[in-house]
Design a protein around this motif. Structure first.
Motif, short mmCIF file in Angstrom:
data_model
loop_
_atom_site.label_atom_id
_atom_site.label_comp_id
_atom_site.label_asym_id
_atom_site.label_seq_id
_atom_site.Cartn_x
_atom_site.Cartn_y
_atom_site.Cartn_z
N ASN A 133 14.73 -1.77 -4.35
CA ASN A 133 14.02 -2.61 -3.38
C ASN A 133 14.92 -2.99 -2.21
O ASN A 133 14.45 -3.17 -1.07
N PHE A 159 14.55 -0.57 0.59
CA PHE A 159 13.35 -0.81 1.39
C PHE A 159 13.58 -1.96 2.37
O PHE A 159 13.18 -1.89 3.54
N LYS A 196 7.10 1.34 -0.53
CA LYS A 196 7.52 0.16 -1.32
C LYS A 196 6.42 -0.24 -2.30
O LYS A 196 6.70 -0.50 -3.48
N THR A 215 6.72 -0.09 -6.34
CA THR A 215 6.61 -1.33 -7.11
C THR A 215 5.48 -1.25 -8.13
O THR A 215 5.64 -1.65 -9.29
#
Length: 240
Positions: free
Chosen positions: A133, A136, A173, A177
């Motif tokens: 993450n 991103f 993203k 996720t």
């Protein structure tokens, strides 16, 4: 992305300490803040839109500490450091606590950055997710910088290019996720990520995560929150 989740559970306000009895505890936290000889540590959770103190620990000479609390199910907690007169912003650790023995090791100098947390499978998964993450987030910062520069001397072509890049990044993203949450739907991190990272994703994705949760996870704090949130989203969409 995170605004919806924050609106649901997180307008942070400090309230009075509410220690759990050690005899009732199912989460046993031990740790060491190397370099800390005097100060206070606060173990906190978000509850009813407030940040509630579960335990407060006075450090006086010994940098080692321990805390014993009761959790109904795994959840994100905060370990905050009161440095006294020091105005450091590096004062809070976010970690995924769960029943069992958890160890937190860090330093006074780099309270957040140097933290090493072991004993929680949900936290291990959180760290794995966060490592990707961060990429991103870094890409998003680059786009924000480009957007700011473009605003000084607007160029329609550049504006469109930045927006297209942002939308592609957002889709990557969100898909990552959602996939991570479904893959780890047997852990409480799945509904947590759905709420904290992709709450505004299309409802079918949230529905897939919800249906992938094991019965135990569905009964957890974040599982119940996700169930409620998806139900409310679907009801609103029917009204439109």
């Amino acid at each position: 992305m995170k605004k919806i989740f924050l609106a649901v559970i997180a307008v942070i306000t400090l309230v009075a300490c509410n220690k759990e009895g050690a005899s009732d505890a199912n989460v046993h936290i031990t740790g060491d803040v190397k370099g800390l000889s005097q100060g206070k540590l606060y173990l906190q959770r978000i509850q009813d839109s407030t940040l509630v103190i579960l335990d407060s620990i006075v450090i006086n000479g010994d940098s080692k500490f321990e805390s014993h609390i009761k959790l109904e199910s795994p959840e994100m907690l905060y370990l905050s450091l009161d440095r006294g007169q020091t105005n450091s912003i590096d004062n809070s650790l976010l970690f995924f606590a769960e029943p069992g023995n958890i160890k937190i090791e860090t330093t006074l100098k780099s309270f957040f950055a140097a933290a090493k947390i072991t004993g929680s499978k949900n936290h291990d998964l959180w760290m794995k997710f966060d490592s990707i993450n961060k990429h991103f987030n870094e890409e998003n910062l680059v786009l924000i910088e480009k957007r700011l520069k473009n605003e000084m001397k607007p160029n329609p072509v550049t504006t469109d290019s930045i927006e297209q890049a942002y939308q592609k990044l957002l889709k990557r993203k969100y898909r990552y996720t959602a996939h991570f949450a479904v893959t780890n739907a047997n852990k409480e991190i799945a509904p947590y990520l759905a709420l904290s990272e992709i709450a505004d994703i299309n409802t079918p994705y949230l529905d897939t995560i919800q249906k992938s949760m094991t019965p135990e996870v569905a009964k957890s704090k974040y599982g119940k929150m996700l169930n409620k949130y998806v139900k409310e989203r679907k009801a609103l969409e029917v009204q439109k």
